[in-house]
Scaffold this motif. Structure first.
Motif, short mmCIF file in Angstrom:
data_model
loop_
_atom_site.label_atom_id
_atom_site.label_comp_id
_atom_site.label_asym_id
_atom_site.label_seq_id
_atom_site.Cartn_x
_atom_site.Cartn_y
_atom_site.Cartn_z
N HIS A 277 0.82 -1.20 0.00
CA HIS A 277 0.00 0.00 0.00
C HIS A 277 0.86 1.26 0.00
O HIS A 277 1.98 1.23 0.48
CB HIS A 277 -0.89 0.02 1.25
N ARG A 278 0.26 2.33 -0.51
CA ARG A 278 0.93 3.64 -0.44
C ARG A 278 0.02 4.60 0.31
O ARG A 278 -1.11 4.85 -0.10
CB ARG A 278 1.22 4.19 -1.83
N ALA B 175 -11.11 4.44 1.58
CA ALA B 175 -9.90 3.71 1.97
C ALA B 175 -8.86 3.74 0.85
O ALA B 175 -7.67 3.98 1.10
CB ALA B 175 -10.26 2.27 2.33
N GLU B 176 -9.30 3.52 -0.38
CA GLU B 176 -8.37 3.55 -1.53
C GLU B 176 -7.82 4.96 -1.74
O GLU B 176 -6.66 5.11 -2.11
CB GLU B 176 -9.08 3.04 -2.78
N PHE B 177 -8.63 5.98 -1.48
CA PHE B 177 -8.19 7.37 -1.58
C PHE B 177 -7.07 7.66 -0.59
O PHE B 177 -6.13 8.40 -0.88
CB PHE B 177 -9.40 8.29 -1.32
N GLU B 178 -7.15 7.02 0.58
CA GLU B 178 -6.16 7.23 1.63
C GLU B 178 -4.97 6.28 1.52
O GLU B 178 -3.84 6.65 1.89
CB GLU B 178 -6.81 7.07 3.00
N TYR B 179 -5.20 5.06 1.02
CA TYR B 179 -4.16 4.02 0.95
C TYR B 179 -4.26 3.30 -0.37
O TYR B 179 -5.02 2.33 -0.51
CB TYR B 179 -4.31 3.02 2.10
N THR C 29 -6.56 -5.85 -1.20
CA THR C 29 -6.11 -6.62 -0.03
C THR C 29 -7.15 -6.78 1.07
O THR C 29 -6.83 -7.27 2.15
CB THR C 29 -4.84 -5.99 0.59
N TRP C 30 -8.39 -6.38 0.81
CA TRP C 30 -9.43 -6.56 1.83
C TRP C 30 -9.64 -8.04 2.12
O TRP C 30 -9.67 -8.86 1.21
CB TRP C 30 -10.77 -5.97 1.38
#
Length: 85
Positions: free
Chosen positions: A11-12, A70-74, A80-81
């Motif tokens: 993740h980033r 969540a994708e916007f943040e990481y 990977t959920w």
């Protein structure tokens, strides 16, 4: 709990969202969990520490909105959920 993901090298952390707790800017979390309280129609994206204790939260009207946040943040978390048992 609906689903969760540890945050790791897959993740980033984007820093697209600034979350402040007790006057302190919070950085990357160790894990994310999406939860729903019994009887509630909305969802919560929780940022968790290494012990899976809640540090931050974000309210979303739908599960899809919580996952988009969540994708916007990481970046990378969509892949990977893990569904909660």
């Amino acid at each position: 709990m609906i689903c969760y993901s540890p945050i790791d090298e897959r993740h980033r952390f984007t820093a697209n969202t600034r979350q402040i707790v007790a006057g302190r800017l919070i950085g990357a979390m160790s894990g994310l969990a999406i939860c729903q309280y019994p009887g509630d129609d909305s969802f919560y994206l929780f940022g968790c520490d290494a012990d899976w204790s809640n540090v931050t939260d974000t309210w979303s009207q739908t599960l899809e909105d919580a996952k988009r946040q969540a994708e916007f943040e990481y970046e990378g978390v969509s892949a990977t959920w893990t569904n909660a048992p």
